[in-house]
Design an enzyme around this catalytic site. Structure first.
Site, PDB file in Angstrom:
ATOM      1  N   LEU A   1      19.387  72.365 -70.975  1.00 45.66           N
ATOM      2  CA  LEU A   1      20.438  71.393 -71.279  1.00 45.66           C
ATOM      3  C   LEU A   1      21.767  72.049 -71.630  1.00 45.66           C
ATOM      4  O   LEU A   1      21.815  73.078 -72.305  1.00 45.66           O
ATOM      5  CB  LEU A   1      19.986  70.495 -72.438  1.00 45.66           C
ATOM      6  CG  LEU A   1      18.695  69.718 -72.176  1.00 45.66           C
ATOM      7  CD1 LEU A   1      18.345  68.837 -73.380  1.00 45.66           C
ATOM      8  CD2 LEU A   1      18.788  68.869 -70.907  1.00 45.66           C
ATOM      9  N   HIS A   2      22.848  71.429 -71.150  1.00 46.17           N
ATOM     10  CA  HIS A   2      24.212  71.867 -71.463  1.00 46.17           C
ATOM     11  C   HIS A   2      25.015  70.635 -71.851  1.00 46.17           C
ATOM     12  O   HIS A   2      24.472  69.514 -71.882  1.00 46.17           O
ATOM     13  CB  HIS A   2      24.805  72.607 -70.267  1.00 46.17           C
ATOM     14  CG  HIS A   2      24.694  71.856 -68.966  1.00 46.17           C
ATOM     15  ND1 HIS A   2      25.333  70.652 -68.746  1.00 46.17           N
ATOM     16  CD2 HIS A   2      23.989  72.113 -67.831  1.00 46.17           C
ATOM     17  CE1 HIS A   2      25.055  70.217 -67.531  1.00 46.17           C
ATOM     18  NE2 HIS A   2      24.230  71.076 -66.952  1.00 46.17           N
TER      19      HIS A   2
ATOM     20  N   HIS B   1      24.632  67.362 -69.798  1.00 40.80           N
ATOM     21  CA  HIS B   1      23.472  66.549 -70.175  1.00 40.80           C
ATOM     22  C   HIS B   1      23.712  65.833 -71.499  1.00 40.80           C
ATOM     23  O   HIS B   1      23.405  64.654 -71.654  1.00 40.80           O
ATOM     24  CB  HIS B   1      22.230  67.436 -70.347  1.00 40.80           C
ATOM     25  CG  HIS B   1      21.790  68.166 -69.122  1.00 40.80           C
ATOM     26  ND1 HIS B   1      21.842  69.542 -69.027  1.00 40.80           N
ATOM     27  CD2 HIS B   1      21.260  67.734 -67.951  1.00 40.80           C
ATOM     28  CE1 HIS B   1      21.363  69.917 -67.849  1.00 40.80           C
ATOM     29  NE2 HIS B   1      21.001  68.830 -67.172  1.00 40.80           N
TER      30      HIS B   1
ATOM     31  N   VAL C   1      31.425  66.884 -66.819  1.00 35.87           N
ATOM     32  CA  VAL C   1      31.861  67.761 -67.913  1.00 35.87           C
ATOM     33  C   VAL C   1      32.087  69.153 -67.322  1.00 35.87           C
ATOM     34  O   VAL C   1      31.247  69.658 -66.563  1.00 35.87           O
ATOM     35  CB  VAL C   1      30.817  67.814 -69.044  1.00 35.87           C
ATOM     36  CG1 VAL C   1      31.262  68.765 -70.148  1.00 35.87           C
ATOM     37  CG2 VAL C   1      30.583  66.413 -69.606  1.00 35.87           C
TER      38      VAL C   1
ATOM     39  N   LYS D   1      28.565  64.240 -61.480  1.00 35.51           N
ATOM     40  CA  LYS D   1      28.433  65.586 -60.907  1.00 35.51           C
ATOM     41  C   LYS D   1      27.575  65.544 -59.640  1.00 35.51           C
ATOM     42  O   LYS D   1      27.855  66.227 -58.664  1.00 35.51           O
ATOM     43  CB  LYS D   1      27.796  66.500 -61.966  1.00 35.51           C
ATOM     44  CG  LYS D   1      27.155  67.764 -61.445  1.00 35.51           C
ATOM     45  CD  LYS D   1      28.183  68.848 -61.343  1.00 35.51           C
ATOM     46  CE  LYS D   1      27.699  70.075 -60.615  1.00 35.51           C
ATOM     47  NZ  LYS D   1      26.298  70.391 -60.670  1.00 35.51           N
ATOM     48  N   ASP D   2      26.493  64.757 -59.683  1.00 35.44           N
ATOM     49  CA  ASP D   2      25.607  64.621 -58.527  1.00 35.44           C
ATOM     50  C   ASP D   2      25.876  63.262 -57.878  1.00 35.44           C
ATOM     51  O   ASP D   2      25.078  62.333 -57.975  1.00 35.44           O
ATOM     52  CB  ASP D   2      24.159  64.759 -58.967  1.00 35.44           C
ATOM     53  CG  ASP D   2      23.906  66.118 -59.598  1.00 35.44           C
ATOM     54  OD1 ASP D   2      23.730  67.080 -58.845  1.00 35.44           O
ATOM     55  OD2 ASP D   2      23.942  66.226 -60.839  1.00 35.44           O
TER      56      ASP D   2
ATOM     57  N   GLY E   1      16.060  69.726 -67.825  1.00 34.99           N
ATOM     58  CA  GLY E   1      16.125  70.675 -68.935  1.00 34.99           C
ATOM     59  C   GLY E   1      17.193  71.737 -68.739  1.00 34.99           C
ATOM     60  O   GLY E   1      18.100  71.576 -67.913  1.00 34.99           O
TER      61      GLY E   1
HETATM   62  P1  AMP Z   1      19.738  67.954 -63.869  1.00 34.48           P
HETATM   63  O1  AMP Z   1      19.091  68.459 -65.112  1.00 34.48           O
HETATM   64  O2  AMP Z   1      20.550  68.971 -63.140  1.00 34.48           O
HETATM   65  O3  AMP Z   1      18.772  67.203 -62.980  1.00 34.48           O
HETATM   66  O4  AMP Z   1      20.807  66.862 -64.331  1.00 34.48           O
HETATM   67  C1  AMP Z   1      20.426  65.762 -65.113  1.00 34.48           C
HETATM   68  C2  AMP Z   1      21.566  64.808 -65.215  1.00 34.48           C
HETATM   69  O5  AMP Z   1      22.686  65.442 -65.814  1.00 34.48           O
HETATM   70  C3  AMP Z   1      22.048  64.281 -63.850  1.00 34.48           C
HETATM   71  O6  AMP Z   1      22.334  62.889 -63.964  1.00 34.48           O
HETATM   72  C4  AMP Z   1      23.289  65.085 -63.608  1.00 34.48           C
HETATM   73  O7  AMP Z   1      24.223  64.431 -62.782  1.00 34.48           O
HETATM   74  C5  AMP Z   1      23.833  65.211 -65.011  1.00 34.48           C
HETATM   75  N1  AMP Z   1      24.752  66.351 -65.097  1.00 34.48           N
HETATM   76  C6  AMP Z   1      24.525  67.638 -64.720  1.00 34.48           C
HETATM   77  N2  AMP Z   1      25.636  68.390 -64.875  1.00 34.48           N
HETATM   78  C7  AMP Z   1      26.590  67.557 -65.355  1.00 34.48           C
HETATM   79  C8  AMP Z   1      27.968  67.726 -65.721  1.00 34.48           C
HETATM   80  N3  AMP Z   1      28.579  68.910 -65.625  1.00 34.48           N
HETATM   81  N4  AMP Z   1      28.641  66.651 -66.174  1.00 34.48           N
HETATM   82  C9  AMP Z   1      28.029  65.450 -66.272  1.00 34.48           C
HETATM   83  N5  AMP Z   1      26.742  65.219 -65.944  1.00 34.48           N
HETATM   84  C10 AMP Z   1      26.032  66.255 -65.489  1.00 34.48           C
END
Ligand code: AMP
Length: 295
Positions: free
Chosen positions: A33-34, A37, A176, A149-150, A31
């Protein structure tokens, strides 16, 4: 968009889609979200129908002194964004639904989980792999979408899917970034003023590394030095690690010969940030190798 709170109902919806031969896509998130996501959601929409997004702040992937309590939660705004993108189902279970009392199982992907992020955040990837396997089992997606990113997380989940013969393809999406290069992250919400400005040091360090690679340098320790120099010269930034590792084994490399990642982690103000560059090397014949560095 239907909001689903229980495992039982999510299982029923997922299995019904599979039975109808529909291509089910899953985007797991925590969550807040940006655009990072949302880029995953768009990729899922382009390839799959229905699309399930999960929002679950997974307590098992936070260490005891980490930010579980204060992790940003923006559920109402997240719903609006997902609805606008045409998401079919939002799976947002309460913690007791995912981890009822007496829960005991953990998934460990050996050899990939202990290094880099795993060294600084013991138990983190056990928590990640466990929740992702549960989500795959509950939703039964054909394809699940993750961000580069991860990068270490992506590698670990791909290995888990392969080792456990999961019926889910793993799709990778690019990083992104903000206009100044900072990789979007829910934790960027913790940054303000000076720390927000200093946070671009991660991107700038990878940019420096990219130009050094493009100038022909293949020695990993010299490349690491080119990136580290930028990070240490930025006040308010404490470097955790700068490493160049093989993209498959995540083992440190001495010379760049195969596809690898340059990974950085640093604490900016009080916020721990990570970033990486993908370095693709095509070993050439006479004219030397050809290299592409993607930030
Ligand atoms: P999180 O909510 O941080 O667990 O991230 C959920 C998903 O979004 C994961 O697969 C992250 O790698 C991806 N994500 C997070 N930040 C970015 C970003 N800046 N660009 C692309 N994917 C992202």
């Amino acid at each position: 968009m239907e909001i689903i709170r229980t495992v039982a109902w999510m299982k029923q919806v997922g299995r019904a889609a599979r039975q109808q031969d529909r291509l089910l896509g899953l985007v797991p998130t925590m969550g807040a979200l940006h655009e990072g996501h949302l880029s995953l959601v768009r990729a899922a929409r382009a390839q799959c129908s229905p699309v399930v997004v999960s929002i679950f702040v997974n307590p098992k992937q936070f260490g005891p002194s980490e930010d579980l309590q204060k992790y940003p939660r923006t559920f109402a705004a997240d719903c609006v964004a997902l609805e606008a993108l045409g998401v079919d189902y939002l799976f947002a279970p309460p913690v007791e639904e995912m981890y009822p009392s007496g829960f005991r199982t953990g998934v460990i992907v050996e050899g990939l989980s202990e290094r880099l992020e795993g060294r600084s955040r013991p138990g983190h990837f056990r928590g990640v792999a466990t929740v992702v396997l549960k989500l795959f089992e509950i939703v039964q997606p054909h394809t699940a979408f993750f961000g580069r990113k991860d990068a270490q997380q992506l590698r670990i989940i791909s290995q888990m899917a392969q080792d456990l013969n999961l019926d889910t393809q793993i799709a990778t999406c690019p990083i992104v970034r903000e206009p100044d290069g900072l990789a979007l992250s829910s934790r960027n919400a913790y940054l303000s003023g000076d720390s927000r400005r200093a946070a671009t040091a991660l991107y700038r360090s990878l940019e420096a590394l990219r130009s050094t690679v493009e100038a022909g340098e293949r020695d990993a320790s010299r490349l690491v030095e080119s990136a580290r120099k930028i990070l240490v010269s930025e006040p308010g930034v404490a470097v955790d690690y700068v490493e160049i590792v093989d993209a498959e084994t995540l083992e440190p490399v001495v010379n760049l010969r195969r596809t690898c990642y340059a990974l950085v982690a640093a604490v900016v103000g009080a916020t721990r940030l990570i970033d990486n560059a993908l370095i693709e090397i095509d070993p050439g014949a006479q004219q030397g190798d050809s290299v592409r560095v993607t930030l």
